[in-house]
Scaffold this motif. Structure first.
Motif, mmCIF file in Angstrom:
data_model
loop_
_atom_site.group_PDB
_atom_site.id
_atom_site.type_symbol
_atom_site.label_atom_id
_atom_site.label_comp_id
_atom_site.label_asym_id
_atom_site.label_seq_id
_atom_site.Cartn_x
_atom_site.Cartn_y
_atom_site.Cartn_z
ATOM 1 N N VAL A 45 0.849 -1.195 0.000
ATOM 2 C CA VAL A 45 0.000 0.000 0.000
ATOM 3 C C VAL A 45 0.882 1.241 0.000
ATOM 4 O O VAL A 45 1.863 1.308 0.745
ATOM 5 N N VAL A 46 0.536 2.210 -0.861
ATOM 6 C CA VAL A 46 1.137 3.540 -0.783
ATOM 7 C C VAL A 46 0.016 4.514 -0.435
ATOM 8 O O VAL A 46 -1.020 4.530 -1.114
ATOM 9 N N VAL A 47 0.204 5.285 0.614
ATOM 10 C CA VAL A 47 -0.761 6.335 0.943
ATOM 11 C C VAL A 47 -0.076 7.676 0.694
ATOM 12 O O VAL A 47 1.007 7.925 1.227
ATOM 13 N N ALA A 48 -0.689 8.506 -0.141
ATOM 14 C CA ALA A 48 -0.064 9.790 -0.482
ATOM 15 C C ALA A 48 -1.115 10.885 -0.521
ATOM 16 O O ALA A 48 -2.316 10.611 -0.563
ATOM 17 N N LYS A 49 -0.638 12.129 -0.496
ATOM 18 C CA LYS A 49 -1.570 13.245 -0.688
ATOM 19 C C LYS A 49 -2.029 13.296 -2.142
ATOM 20 O O LYS A 49 -3.108 13.802 -2.441
ATOM 21 N N GLY A 50 -1.206 12.792 -3.029
ATOM 22 C CA GLY A 50 -1.581 12.757 -4.442
ATOM 23 C C GLY A 50 -0.535 11.988 -5.227
ATOM 24 O O GLY A 50 0.603 11.837 -4.777
ATOM 25 N N PHE A 51 -0.913 11.507 -6.400
ATOM 26 C CA PHE A 51 -0.046 10.663 -7.213
ATOM 27 C C PHE A 51 0.170 11.261 -8.599
ATOM 28 O O PHE A 51 -0.749 11.845 -9.176
ATOM 29 N N ALA A 52 1.333 11.029 -9.147
ATOM 30 C CA ALA A 52 1.514 11.246 -10.585
ATOM 31 C C ALA A 52 0.821 10.085 -11.309
ATOM 32 O O ALA A 52 0.866 8.945 -10.850
ATOM 33 N N ARG A 53 0.209 10.428 -12.442
ATOM 34 C CA ARG A 53 -0.723 9.497 -13.083
ATOM 35 C C ARG A 53 -0.104 8.156 -13.462
ATOM 36 O O ARG A 53 -0.660 7.089 -13.192
ATOM 37 N N ILE A 54 1.045 8.205 -14.119
ATOM 38 C CA ILE A 54 1.591 6.946 -14.656
ATOM 39 C C ILE A 54 2.014 6.027 -13.525
ATOM 40 O O ILE A 54 1.746 4.831 -13.538
ATOM 41 N N HIS A 55 2.660 6.591 -12.535
ATOM 42 C CA HIS A 55 3.111 5.732 -11.440
ATOM 43 C C HIS A 55 1.920 5.144 -10.693
ATOM 44 O O HIS A 55 1.950 3.973 -10.275
ATOM 45 N N TRP A 56 0.877 5.950 -10.533
ATOM 46 C CA TRP A 56 -0.347 5.456 -9.880
ATOM 47 C C TRP A 56 -0.884 4.237 -10.637
ATOM 48 O O TRP A 56 -1.226 3.210 -10.039
ATOM 49 N N GLN A 57 -0.907 4.350 -11.939
ATOM 50 C CA GLN A 57 -1.387 3.234 -12.769
ATOM 51 C C GLN A 57 -0.454 2.032 -12.654
ATOM 52 O O GLN A 57 -0.901 0.892 -12.566
ATOM 53 N N ASN A 58 0.848 2.300 -12.640
ATOM 54 C CA ASN A 58 1.810 1.204 -12.518
ATOM 55 C C ASN A 58 1.629 0.445 -11.200
ATOM 56 O O ASN A 58 1.753 -0.780 -11.161
ATOM 57 N N LEU A 59 1.363 1.188 -10.130
ATOM 58 C CA LEU A 59 1.143 0.526 -8.834
ATOM 59 C C LEU A 59 -0.026 -0.446 -8.941
ATOM 60 O O LEU A 59 0.081 -1.612 -8.553
ATOM 61 N N VAL A 60 -1.132 0.028 -9.501
ATOM 62 C CA VAL A 60 -2.303 -0.836 -9.649
ATOM 63 C C VAL A 60 -1.964 -2.047 -10.522
ATOM 64 O O VAL A 60 -2.302 -3.188 -10.193
ATOM 65 N N ASN A 61 -1.254 -1.792 -11.623
ATOM 66 C CA ASN A 61 -0.941 -2.866 -12.563
ATOM 67 C C ASN A 61 -0.150 -3.999 -11.916
ATOM 68 O O ASN A 61 -0.187 -5.128 -12.388
ATOM 69 N N PHE A 62 0.601 -3.663 -10.878
ATOM 70 C CA PHE A 62 1.402 -4.698 -10.234
ATOM 71 C C PHE A 62 0.916 -5.006 -8.822
ATOM 72 O O PHE A 62 1.645 -5.550 -7.998
ATOM 73 N N GLY A 63 -0.328 -4.639 -8.547
ATOM 74 C CA GLY A 63 -0.975 -5.124 -7.337
ATOM 75 C C GLY A 63 -0.666 -4.354 -6.072
ATOM 76 O O GLY A 63 -0.889 -4.850 -4.972
ATOM 77 N N VAL A 64 -0.129 -3.139 -6.201
ATOM 78 C CA VAL A 64 0.092 -2.285 -5.032
ATOM 79 C C VAL A 64 -1.065 -1.282 -4.948
ATOM 80 O O VAL A 64 -1.395 -0.625 -5.939
ATOM 81 N N LEU A 65 -1.675 -1.177 -3.783
ATOM 82 C CA LEU A 65 -2.862 -0.330 -3.622
ATOM 83 C C LEU A 65 -2.449 1.123 -3.360
ATOM 84 O O LEU A 65 -1.814 1.407 -2.348
ATOM 85 N N PRO A 66 -2.807 2.038 -4.273
ATOM 86 C CA PRO A 66 -2.528 3.460 -4.026
ATOM 87 C C PRO A 66 -3.739 4.123 -3.360
ATOM 88 O O PRO A 66 -4.843 4.060 -3.888
ATOM 89 N N LEU A 67 -3.509 4.729 -2.222
ATOM 90 C CA LEU A 67 -4.598 5.399 -1.483
ATOM 91 C C LEU A 67 -4.234 6.860 -1.242
ATOM 92 O O LEU A 67 -3.054 7.198 -1.105
ATOM 93 N N ARG A 68 -5.275 7.678 -1.190
ATOM 94 C CA ARG A 68 -5.084 9.114 -0.980
ATOM 95 C C ARG A 68 -5.583 9.515 0.407
ATOM 96 O O ARG A 68 -6.636 9.027 0.850
#
Lengths: 644, 644
Positions: free
Chosen positions: B552-575
């Motif tokens: 899990v990555v929890v951030a105030k905000g994500f850059a778009r491509i990296h956010w998508q990459n996290l999902v693509n490899f099963g890491v949950l991005p949360l805001r």
């Protein structure tokens, strides 16, 4: 006495000794050459000596080795060298100007002069009728400080060249023929002198190829006469006034004799992984390759690139071959660009790299795993390319290019087109704008050295004591190499300008605890078997252990260069008088030496007190070496010598 | 409805969804682009999927990143990619052909097409009236397999250009002006569309500069109309038939509006160490520099080199400045060579490097420690150059060259000569000989993949659990780039095809102990500020931390491509729902997530138990993304999708 060219060069520079093969001599040095991989240590040594300005006619510092800048260390070194050159009255050839050897030849090559360089291919300048020798860094530093260079008088090996080379055969094949005949130690203790009617067809740059790679025969150096070809070269680069003829006297003889009929030389190739594994190209023709590489100081000339360009013009290299083109100097690259050859190479699929040593020294361009790479470079030792499982062949530009076109190792005589007629231009571009001349002393004395965070001044070493009590930290076997004393490789080499930091790796392959023990013990000794310090000449293998407190090495025998390096940095090398004493001594025991100074000055033996009783040790030092050692090494010796 | 250019491109490729900003859409992809740093992973992914032949109109594999070959790994990868391209029906651009973006534009740029590339500067092709988006490798692999590309419909940001640029000001200054106004996240969730009368003075390659570096604003992409400038470009490269006009409809509008009066743009420079730190050059003029660097996909055009060449012709760069010239494509290098510009650059002291990305991605050419380096590249994140204590500035070729000449940062308007008049040639050399077209399927199906010993299979990842208890291993600030998550550079990049090995470098610039802690903790979380994962699109920045247990990555905000990459490899991005929770949480604390699967499927919030109590987090995932995430990533999802 009728003299050959080598004898004339030595005679004119003989500071000490007689020209009898095997006897110690010392030569005055007119010119020096340093490159960036060895130059930082040379400049730090000169700093430690307190030298203000070099005493040579020409000293030049080249930046050609460490051109890949992965982090700040290499560019920091370049800046340090530029500042040191400015401070010491040294010519500075900046990164991008090319390899030292062809660049030096173009700007400074001068018949009748001596050149000492901290690079093993320095003998390339023998092409100009010079006596050019490769040496360790501190030897070059001493020459820059005006000291003569000490060596044993070599034998002179006369190689008579007859007739002329056939189509598709070039200078590289001549030196490969020498290696085919004599192997990688055939030249040891010799100067090779080329003479005879075959010289007429070899340009100065062709001779550079042959003299350069004479290093692979183990020769002290190679020399050519200064004749029409040298005059033509100097004229073409705008230095006709620097020409003076230098030829063997009528009736001059040689210690050893050899003849090569150039008309009978065929395209040759050194197979992996030794320059001595030479066979005709046709013997390995048909094998696939993934890389063809042209350039390096072993094929640096305009002609060597132009013939490749003419061969590929309008053609295409194999899809599966990386055709790596490595210009050897800015001037040559400019001339090749002006004349359209760069365009021909690019259009055929070449990768054009910056001017410098590059892949020849493993600085990029490593080949794919376990695949054939054909290169015009001088060396193919295992792994030198950067790839552990490499298969590097050495050959001429003609053979490398023919093979790139076909995708298989190809004898250029088997191509379906005629040999292009390419020579060296009568009007080459001579780029002097990017070579920085020495500053006048009024300016140079104000220059401050610029040291990046990884550049440390040389530690000061105190003279060796008269009474020593030393723990033996290591007991080593026979044939310990300098790679075991001071490892190289990617992890270690970046610290080449930082003795305190590089010392952390000392003796790592022998004993991982050595460094820690040395820090605990302070001054200490090591003992070893036969042939101690074989392999690379790197002086760090003496300086770094000395920094950690090594004062005495006792061995059954020493490799010559490391033995000299130990003395140069104030470590006493001693030989067991009886091998039984080696057997009896153990790591952890203590050696006591009393009245050492007198013992060294008075005779060739020293007595050590050990737990096993008194042990007799021999030192083999010349009186000059004893003096150097008692001062704590050459740097201290030079300081006193200069000040006194 | 009157549509702008971006809407027309999207409308013509809309596979799913509606063009309402923020809503999920899917686009059909006409072309793909991969480079060697990301391409090996793409090819391994396609191999895992069992794809025989790509389904796109054009897919091209470039070798431009890992050109320094220190050992076998890079050349082995090049061979693997060449074999994979041959097997899959992909164009192959060999090492030495140059950077993907200008090479792709020259050979394949075509108005009206979509391009997905595994390189964050793929939007450069927006210069051609294309919709070109950078994405993670696996998104590109999916597109090559014929799947549409999923994203949220961006806002369209219309930037009206009026008038024309003054002397000494060029396209780079336009995009620097955008960065000066809006910073590195000003374009997030937007497509930037340039229009207006100012376009008339910007060539297709000028537009490439602007579209390329739109990535630094965080924009999804940038687009330009296909107008006369695009037609002229296609005509010059012999592809006039590939031109079709594409312009906004009369009365088309934009979601956001902006105007730049080109006449008022001045030479600008981004100070260290962010592309958003933009000031007028005159504000930093007079500072010394040690390096000036031209090239990269952010200034790739013939003009960008030719103006530098004309500026230095017959002049000399400062003795203390390394003037590094990085040709961006074989064709451009050939044309510059033909036209005499290479000769001008060399004569002035340039170091000419092989065509490729080179120092822009930290592949050599690192600057000296703690000294200024002026570069025409798009990024200056800390340490990206390879030097930890770097000071990299971003600017136009005019500013970099003026500064090289003076040895101090110089506004080119302050030079004492007139601006050279240089344009793009009407007859550029278009080198198609060295670009390898796809094999016919009858041949390609027989090609075997060539894998070197460093090319490792992808690790398998299990699905994310329903109840997680995760230690927070890192707390990071705003604007953490993928260079900090997964560094590039020559030490790291060679392991791009080997996840277990490359993972050893994860988060190195942020916390040298992260990898050790991750090994100790197993599954874990990290927290970060705004714009997390900006910069390069490399998916290793998701895969390698996932391999080490990041869930899990929890951030105030994500850059778009990296956010998508996290999902693509099963890491949950949360805001963070509230920034106060970011302030309260600390590294070392524990996050507990319970009933995660249901929470993700049912709504857009997840509640975490923390030492500070319950914290509300938002996920922003589409239902498809939730599905992918719960499967453990896209590869697992594809396997089930294909098998089921």
């Amino acid at each position: 006495m009728a003299m050959n060219v080598a004898q004339k060069l030595i005679d004119a520079h003989l500071a000490q000794g007689r020209m009898h093969p095997g006897e110690p001599i010392a030569l005055t040095i007119d010119q020096t050459l340093t490159q960036d991989a060895t130059g930082t240590m040379v400049m730090l040594e000169l700093e430690a000596m307190g030298l203000d300005r070099v005493k040579t006619e020409v000293s030049a510092q080249y930046v050609d080795h460490n051109l890949i800048q992965e982090d700040n260390k290499n560019p920091d070194d370049h800046r340090f060298l530029q500042s040191a050159a400015a401070r010491l009255g040294v010519w500075f050839s900046r990164a991008g100007n090319g390899v030292s050897h062809p660049t030096h030849q173009q700007h400074f090559g001068k018949p009748g002069k001596t050149l000492l360089g901290s690079d093993s291919h320095t003998p390339a300048a023998g092409s100009m009728g010079m006596l050019a020798i490769g040496a360790g860094g501190i030897d070059v530093a001493m020459a820059m400080a005006g000291e003569p260079f000490h060596l044993k008088m070599p034998e002179i090996w006369g190689v008579k060249l007859t007739n002329a080379l056939p189509d598709w055969v070039s200078a590289k094949d001549v030196i490969l023929e020498m290696l085919r005949r004599h192997g990688v130690d055939g030249g040891t203790g010799r100067i090779i002198e080329y003479y005879g009617p075959g010289l007429a067809s070899l340009s100065a740059m062709d001779r550079h190829v042959i003299a350069n790679m004479g290093a692979e025969l183990g020769a002290t150096t190679s020399v050519f006469p200064a004749d029409e070809a040298v005059r033509d070269f100097l004229e073409s680069v705008g230095r006709r006034d620097d020409f003076s003829p230098l030829e063997a006297d009528e009736g001059a003889d040689y210690d050893v004799h050899e003849t090569i009929d150039l008309a009978n030389v065929v395209p040759l190739i050194a197979r992996p992984s030794s320059p001595g594994n030479v066979v005709p190209v046709r013997e390995v023709a048909g094998e696939e390759l993934t890389q063809a590489y042209i350039g390096s100081s072993a094929n640096p000339g305009y002609r060597d690139f132009a013939i490749a360009a003419e061969m590929v013009k309008g053609r295409q290299v194999s899809d599966w071959v990386s055709f790596d083109v490595n210009p050897t100097s800015r001037s040559i690259l400019e001339t090749l660009t002006r004349d359209g050859h760069v365009l021909s190479l690019l259009g055929a699929g070449a990768r054009l790299h910056q001017a410098g040593c590059n892949g020849c020294i493993g600085m990029g361009q490593a080949p794919a795993n376990d695949t054939n790479s054909l290169r015009t470079v001088p060396r193919n030792f295992p792994g030198r390319s950067g790839t552990r499982e490499d298969r590097v062949f050495l050959c001429s530009p003609e053979t490398a290019t023919a093979s790139a076109l076909r995708g298989k190792i190809t004898d250029p005589r088997d191509l379906d087109f005629d040999v292009p007629r390419v020579g060296n231009p009568s009007d080459p571009i001579v780029d002097t704008r990017n070579l920085m001349p020495p500053l006048p002393q009024s300016e140079s004395s104000r220059v401050q050295l610029i040291k990046g965070p990884n550049i440390a001044s040389l530690p000061e070493f105190e003279p060796i004591g008269d009474d020593l009590e030393l723990t033996i930290l290591l007991k080593m076997a026979d044939d310990i190499s300098t790679d075991e004393i001071m490892p190289a490789g990617n992890e270690v080499l970046p610290y080449r300008s930082n003795i305190p930091r590089i010392a952390d790796f000392c003796f790592g392959p022998v004993d991982a605890d050595y460094v820690g023990h040395a820090h605990d013990s302070g001054d200490h000794a090591v003992i070893a078997g036969r042939n101690y310090g074989q392999g690379s000449s790197r002086e760090h293998a003496a300086i770094a252990p000395r920094y950690l407190g090594l004062r005495v090495v006792v061995a059954k025998g020493f490799a010559r260069i490391h033995w000299q390096n130990l003395v140069n940095f104030g470590v006493l090398p001693l030989r067991f008088d009886s091998d039984a004493d080696y057997d009896a001594l153990e790591a952890g025991q203590t050696l006591r030496l009393s009245g050492l100074h007198q013992a060294l000055e008075d005779g060739d033996t020293v007595t050590a007190e050990t737990p096993q009783g008194a042990v007799t040790l021999r030192h083999d030092l010349t009186p000059r070496q004893v003096e150097v050692l008692l001062e704590g090494g050459l740097i201290n010796w030079m300081k006193r010598h200069r000040d006194g």
